[in-house]
Structure formats: structure tokens, C-alpha cells
Design a protein around this motif. Structure first.
Motif, PDB file in Angstrom:
ATOM      1  N   UNK A  69      11.980 -45.918 110.514  1.00 35.95           N
ATOM      2  CA  UNK A  69      10.112 -46.174 110.974  1.00 35.95           C
ATOM      3  C   UNK A  69      10.184 -44.338 110.562  1.00 35.95           C
ATOM      4  N   UNK A  70      11.383 -43.465 111.550  1.00 34.22           N
ATOM      5  CA  UNK A  70      10.827 -41.734 111.010  1.00 34.22           C
ATOM      6  C   UNK A  70      10.837 -41.607 110.176  1.00 34.22           C
ATOM      7  N   UNK A  71      11.016 -41.995 108.381  1.00 37.44           N
ATOM      8  CA  UNK A  71      11.587 -41.360 107.643  1.00 37.44           C
ATOM      9  C   UNK A  71      10.303 -42.173 106.726  1.00 37.44           C
ATOM     10  N   UNK A  72      10.079 -43.350 107.035  1.00 38.34           N
ATOM     11  CA  UNK A  72       8.948 -44.308 106.450  1.00 38.34           C
ATOM     12  C   UNK A  72       7.805 -43.432 106.797  1.00 38.34           C
ATOM     13  N   UNK A  73       7.426 -42.586 107.977  1.00 34.98           N
ATOM     14  CA  UNK A  73       6.216 -41.721 108.534  1.00 34.98           C
ATOM     15  C   UNK A  73       5.893 -40.339 107.987  1.00 34.98           C
ATOM     16  N   UNK A  74       7.778 -39.634 108.135  1.00 36.42           N
ATOM     17  CA  UNK A  74       7.392 -38.629 107.417  1.00 36.42           C
ATOM     18  C   UNK A  74       7.063 -39.057 106.042  1.00 36.42           C
ATOM     19  N   UNK A  75       7.672 -39.473 105.334  1.00 33.20           N
ATOM     20  CA  UNK A  75       7.902 -39.606 103.504  1.00 33.20           C
ATOM     21  C   UNK A  75       6.298 -39.275 103.030  1.00 33.20           C
ATOM     22  N   UNK A  76       5.559 -39.461 103.806  1.00 36.31           N
ATOM     23  CA  UNK A  76       4.139 -39.349 103.137  1.00 36.31           C
ATOM     24  C   UNK A  76       3.434 -37.795 102.842  1.00 36.31           C
ATOM     25  N   UNK A  77       4.289 -36.808 103.462  1.00 36.86           N
ATOM     26  CA  UNK A  77       3.986 -35.597 103.556  1.00 36.86           C
ATOM     27  C   UNK A  77       4.685 -35.355 101.571  1.00 36.86           C
ATOM     28  N   UNK A  78       6.238 -36.201 101.080  1.00 42.00           N
ATOM     29  CA  UNK A  78       6.725 -36.206 100.174  1.00 42.00           C
ATOM     30  C   UNK A  78       5.539 -36.722  98.973  1.00 42.00           C
ATOM     31  N   UNK A  79       4.171 -38.079  99.627  1.00 38.87           N
ATOM     32  CA  UNK A  79       3.001 -38.140  98.745  1.00 38.87           C
ATOM     33  C   UNK A  79       2.319 -37.144  98.620  1.00 38.87           C
ATOM     34  N   UNK A  80       1.374 -36.403  99.510  1.00 32.12           N
ATOM     35  CA  UNK A  80       0.691 -35.923  99.507  1.00 32.12           C
ATOM     36  C   UNK A  80       0.662 -34.657  98.814  1.00 32.12           C
ATOM     37  N   UNK A  81       2.065 -34.023  99.192  1.00 33.24           N
ATOM     38  CA  UNK A  81       1.728 -32.222  99.156  1.00 33.24           C
ATOM     39  C   UNK A  81       1.469 -32.397  97.522  1.00 33.24           C
ATOM     40  N   UNK A  82       3.040 -33.004  96.466  1.00 32.73           N
ATOM     41  CA  UNK A  82       2.776 -32.896  95.550  1.00 32.73           C
ATOM     42  C   UNK A  82       1.566 -32.938  94.348  1.00 32.73           C
ATOM     43  N   UNK A  83       1.048 -33.849  95.039  1.00 28.51           N
ATOM     44  CA  UNK A  83      -0.784 -34.240  94.340  1.00 28.51           C
ATOM     45  C   UNK A  83      -1.458 -32.929  95.081  1.00 28.51           C
ATOM     46  N   UNK A  84      -1.472 -32.469  95.972  1.00 29.78           N
ATOM     47  CA  UNK A  84      -3.007 -31.509  96.359  1.00 29.78           C
ATOM     48  C   UNK A  84      -2.644 -30.248  96.119  1.00 29.78           C
ATOM     49  N   UNK A  85      -1.198 -30.109  95.636  1.00 30.29           N
ATOM     50  CA  UNK A  85      -0.334 -29.042  94.568  1.00 30.29           C
ATOM     51  C   UNK A  85      -0.624 -28.729  93.252  1.00 30.29           C
ATOM     52  N   UNK A  86      -0.774 -30.698  92.925  1.00 29.83           N
ATOM     53  CA  UNK A  86      -1.011 -30.022  90.935  1.00 29.83           C
ATOM     54  C   UNK A  86      -2.380 -30.408  91.476  1.00 29.83           C
ATOM     55  N   UNK A  87      -3.262 -30.502  92.380  1.00 29.50           N
ATOM     56  CA  UNK A  87      -4.803 -30.521  91.618  1.00 29.50           C
ATOM     57  C   UNK A  87      -4.968 -29.136  92.512  1.00 29.50           C
ATOM     58  N   UNK A  88      -5.237 -28.302  92.807  1.00 28.46           N
ATOM     59  CA  UNK A  88      -5.141 -26.805  93.426  1.00 28.46           C
ATOM     60  C   UNK A  88      -4.693 -25.762  91.853  1.00 28.46           C
ATOM     61  N   UNK A  89      -3.913 -26.500  90.887  1.00 27.76           N
ATOM     62  CA  UNK A  89      -3.162 -25.994  90.010  1.00 27.76           C
ATOM     63  C   UNK A  89      -3.840 -25.728  89.091  1.00 27.76           C
ATOM     64  N   UNK A  90      -4.404 -27.231  88.919  1.00 30.33           N
ATOM     65  CA  UNK A  90      -5.412 -28.067  87.608  1.00 30.33           C
ATOM     66  C   UNK A  90      -7.358 -26.833  88.374  1.00 30.33           C
ATOM     67  N   UNK A  91      -7.265 -27.183  89.316  1.00 34.04           N
ATOM     68  CA  UNK A  91      -8.478 -26.449  89.805  1.00 34.04           C
ATOM     69  C   UNK A  91      -9.154 -25.256  90.026  1.00 34.04           C
TER      70      UNK A  91
END
Length: 445
Positions: free
Chosen positions: A368-390
Motif C-alpha cells: 500500500x505504501x509503494x502504491x501511494x508513493x509511486x505517484x511521485x514517479x507518475x507526476x515528476x517526469x511529466x512536470x519536468x517534461x512540461x517545464x522543459x518544453x515551456x
């Protein structure tokens, strides 16, 4: 009774020399298991420049691929956590490793963006429960008071994976092409699975009171209490931030060094390897430091909880600083410190989970802990990709992204420092009324 005065559980009688030798053999095998796990994660980032060119995708699409790895990660973690203890470790971990191989194979020949995205999603599902499985097996081979160092060794495999993969994959891609990198990782997975099926076993460590540092820990605690306890919540917050950092490092660090800072492919590969190698070394070092603090009488909150939080806070400061420094030794030193301290904290922090969780419930709680904290892995690469493109230029986007990541690490460290109190939580579990069979108001949530 003061919280820090809870008496430790008695050491297990199973800690005899032959068992210790077998236990450390399992630790070595599990270290390689985690090494391969993170090499599989890192391979797309390591071939990222060539992959972007051949598949004709931009930074946002690349961020989507790296984020996609984590879309099913949480589901895999929960399913795998449920299976821990229900299927022998020999078959469970061996089967999971072979499943990784099947997910890697399509990229041996495909040049399709869709195939890449789907294969990464499926690989994420297959690798979701890996940490829970590896730690569950490792903890079954050691009494509670002696788990910090072996835990650090197992989790260190996460750093040694990209350390080994970076120079190997850089060489393979330069000699052949990026498809060959997936051949190498798939073959390594098959070899490990065969070896594990021969030597892998669950440990003899008894469950129950012997499974925790604290003798007061009940044999079972309602999941509602476990999952909302300060220690579990605080560790999940801390792991969310550190996992966001790991996912950024795996996904974007090679591209940051090449596109943002102008390092050549070979130098970037060695710098990435350096960050992982130093992280693995510091993970083992801080495991030994935590063990020494415990021997000197420090409470579990101090030697395992506060130590981890301080390391993550220091990592956050370094993460904010390093992209803004000029190229050179100082920048490399701060970069390595930021990535290594963050990773070094994880091995120590993971030991706390077993301190506050009854052995029979450990797999589910970790899942359960892994399922919760793995959302950091979902969000972080997307955010950084958007920041680089923008951004006006790639370096500006990378600097902004790493500054945000550093701030996240700082906040998470402060929150965890406030919440993580294992002695208090175990005392609360021990003083709570025991469930009475047949009474609906005491049914385990």
C-alpha cells in the motif's frame, strides 16, 4: 512509560553461523534483483537522446513515456504485496523477474511510440511489488535488531543497477544501437531468474513478537490503525519525495546533463554512474551509522527516523543548487551529494516499516505504501517534461524543475520529522483494545 523506553524484542535463536551465511547469500541475490530492477527502469533514460531522434518524439512525449511506467505501478505493488507470504519466495521472485523480461522484449525490435508506452506501462506493473518482495524476504532472514545493514544492502541495489547499466548501455549503444540495450537487460533478467529458482528461499525468522524491534508490538493490528499511524504516513510522504527524485534521475538526468549542460554522451554516462555508485555506498554507510547509533543507546526514532529526514533535507538543498552552478568539480560534487544523500536515507527509513508493522501484515502494508508513493514517479517526469518544453531554453526548464524537486524534498523531510514516532505508535498499538470475535465494532478494518 516514556516512549523511548520500550524494551526491544529478544534476538532470534535462528541467528546461527550457517543461517547467517545463507542469509547474506540471500541478501546478495536480492541486491542483484534490485540492481536489475533499476537497470530496467533506467534503460530508456540512458538511450533517451537516440530514442527521441529515431521515434521523432519531443520532451513532453518522452516525459509521458517515463511517467507511463508508473501508471500501473501502484496496482502491481498492491497485487504483489498481497501475494507475499502466500506464494514461496522462490517462485514469486523468479516469476516476477521472468515477467520483466517479457515486458522488455518488444523494444528489441519495435520503433513504435505506442509499443514503447505500453511496454513501459506493463513493466511498471511487473516491477511495482519488487521492493516489497525483496525487503520481505530479506527481513525474514534477520532478527529485528540486525535488519538495518542488510536492508541497506538490498535497497542499495537500486543505485548499483544504473551504476552498472550506465557505462554498459552507453558502450552497447555506441557499438550497436539502442535496441541492443534491451537485449542486454532481458538476458540479465533470465540469468537471475534461473539462479534464484535454484538458491532462493524464504528465511526462518519467526513472525509475531520476534519480527519487530519492540517486544510490545502486537501480532496483529487493524489495518486502519497501521496505515494511518504517524510513522507509516510520515514514511510514505518521505518516500513520495525521494521516489520523485529517483524517477527524475532515472528519466531526465542523462538528458539534463547532455541537452541542458552540454556534456558529451560518454561524460554524461559516467556522471550518471557516479551518482548511482555514491548513492549505493552511502546507503550502506548510513545503514552502519544507524546501527552504531542504536548500539550507543539512541532511540529508534533518532537512529532511523530523524537520521533519514536530515539526509533528505540536505539532499533537497543540494538539488536546488546544483543546476545553477557552473560546469566543473563543484557542480559535480553538489549533484552527487544531492542524489546520494537522498538515496542513502532510504535504506535506513525502510527498516522502520518492520519496526511498526507485525510480520504477517508487512507485505500488505509495504504494498500500500509503494502504491501511494509511486505517484511521485507518475507526476515528476511529466512536470519536468512540461517545464522543459515551456521554457525559453532547455537549461531554464531543467533548473526550474530541479528547484521544485528540491523544495519538495525539504517539505517532505520536515513533515516526516514531525510524524515519524515509532515508539509512540507501537505503544498506542499495544494499549488498544483487542478485537473480540463476533463483535462488529471491533472488526479489523
Amino acid at each position: 512509560m516514556a516512549a523511548d523506553s520500550l524494551s526491544p524484542a529478544a534476538p532470534s535463536e535462528t541467528d546461527r553461523p550457517p543461517t547467517r551465511r545463507r542469509a547474506w547469500l540471500m541478501v546478495a541475490a536480492l541486491l542483484v534483483f534490485m540492481l536489475l530492477n533499476y537497470a530496467d527502469k533506467a534503460v530508456v533514460g540512458l538511450v533517451g537522446v537516440d530514442l527521441l531522434r529515431d521515434l521523432d518524439i519531443d520532451a513532453s512525449e518522452f516525459g509521458l513515456v517515463q511517467s507511463g511506467f508508473f501508471w500501473l505501478y501502484a496496482a502491481g505493488a498492491i497485487v504483489g504485496g498481497f501475494l507475499i507470504g502466500r506464494i514461496p519466495a522462490r517462485w514469486l521472485l523468479g516469476g516476477v523477474a521472468l515477467l520483466w523480461v517479457l515486458c522488455l522484449l518488444p523494444m528489441v525490435w519495435s520503433t513504435s511510440f505506442t509499443v514503447l508506452l505500453v511496454s513501459r506501462m506493463l513493466l511498471g506493473f511487473a516491477e511495482g511489488p519488487s521492493a516489497a518482495m525483496a525487503l520481505g524476504v530479506a527481513h525474514s532472514w534477520f532478527p529485528a535488531a540486525k535488519r538495518t545493514l542488510p536492508t541497506s544492502f538490498v535497497v542499495a541495489g537500486a543505485s548499483f543497477g544504473p551504476l552498472v547499466a550506465a557505462p554498459v548501455i552507453t558502450f552497447v549503444v555506441a557499438r550497436f544501437d539502442w535496441h541492443a540495450a534491451f537485449v542486454v537487460t532481458a538476458v540479465a533478467g533470465v540469468v537471475w531468474a534461473v539462479v534464484w529458482l535454484i538458491v532462493g528461499r524464504d528465511g526462518p525468522e519467526e513472525v509475531g513478537h520476534g519480527g519487530s524491534t519492540f517486544a510490545a508490538l502486537p501480532e496483529r493490528v487493524p489495518y486502519r490503525r497501521l496505515l494511518t499511524s504517524g510513522t507509516v504516513v510520515g514514511l510514505t510522504v518521505l518516500f513520495f519525495a525521494t521516489y520523485a527524485s529517483v524517477s527524475i534521475k532515472v528519466s531526465w538526468l542523462p538528458l539534463t546533463l547532455r541537452q541542458g549542460l552540454g556534456y558529451d554522451a560518454t561524460t554524461a554516462g559516467w556522471l550518471v554512474a557516479l551518482t548511482y555508485g555514491s548513492g549505493g555506498v552511502l546507503m550502506v554507510l548510513f545503514g552502519a551509522v544507524s546501527r552504531a547509533m542504536t548500539k550507543r543507546g539512541a532511540g529508534v526514532r533518532t537512529s532511523r527516523g530523524l537520521l533519514s529526514c536530515v539526509l533528505v533535507a540536505m539532499a533537497g538543498l543540494c538539488t536546488i543548487l546544483w543546476p545553477s552552478l557552473g560546469r566543473g568539480p563543484l557542480q559535480i560534487l553538489v549533484l552527487v551529494a544531492g542524489t546520494s544523500l537522498c538515496v542513502g536515507a532510504q535504506g535506513v527509513a525502510w527498516t522502520l516499516v518492520s519496526d511498526v508493522t507485525p510480520a504477517r501484515q508487512r507485505g500488505t502494508v509495504i504494498g500500500v505504501m509503494v502504491s501511494c508513493y509511486s505517484m511521485g514517479g507518475v507526476i515528476a517526469p511529466l512536470v519536468l517534461g512540461g517545464l522543459v518544453d515551456g521554457a525559453s531554453d532547455p537549461l531554464a526548464g531543467y533548473r526550474l524543475g530541479f528547484a521544485g524537486l528540491g523544495a519538495l524534498l525539504l517539505v517532505a523531510a520536515l513533515v516526516a520529522m514531525w510524524l515519524v514516532r515509532p515508539e509512540r505508535d507501537v505503544e498506542t498499538f499495544a494499549s488498544a483494545p483487542r478485537p473480540v470475535p463476533g463483535r462488529k465494532d471491533t472488526v479489523d478494518a
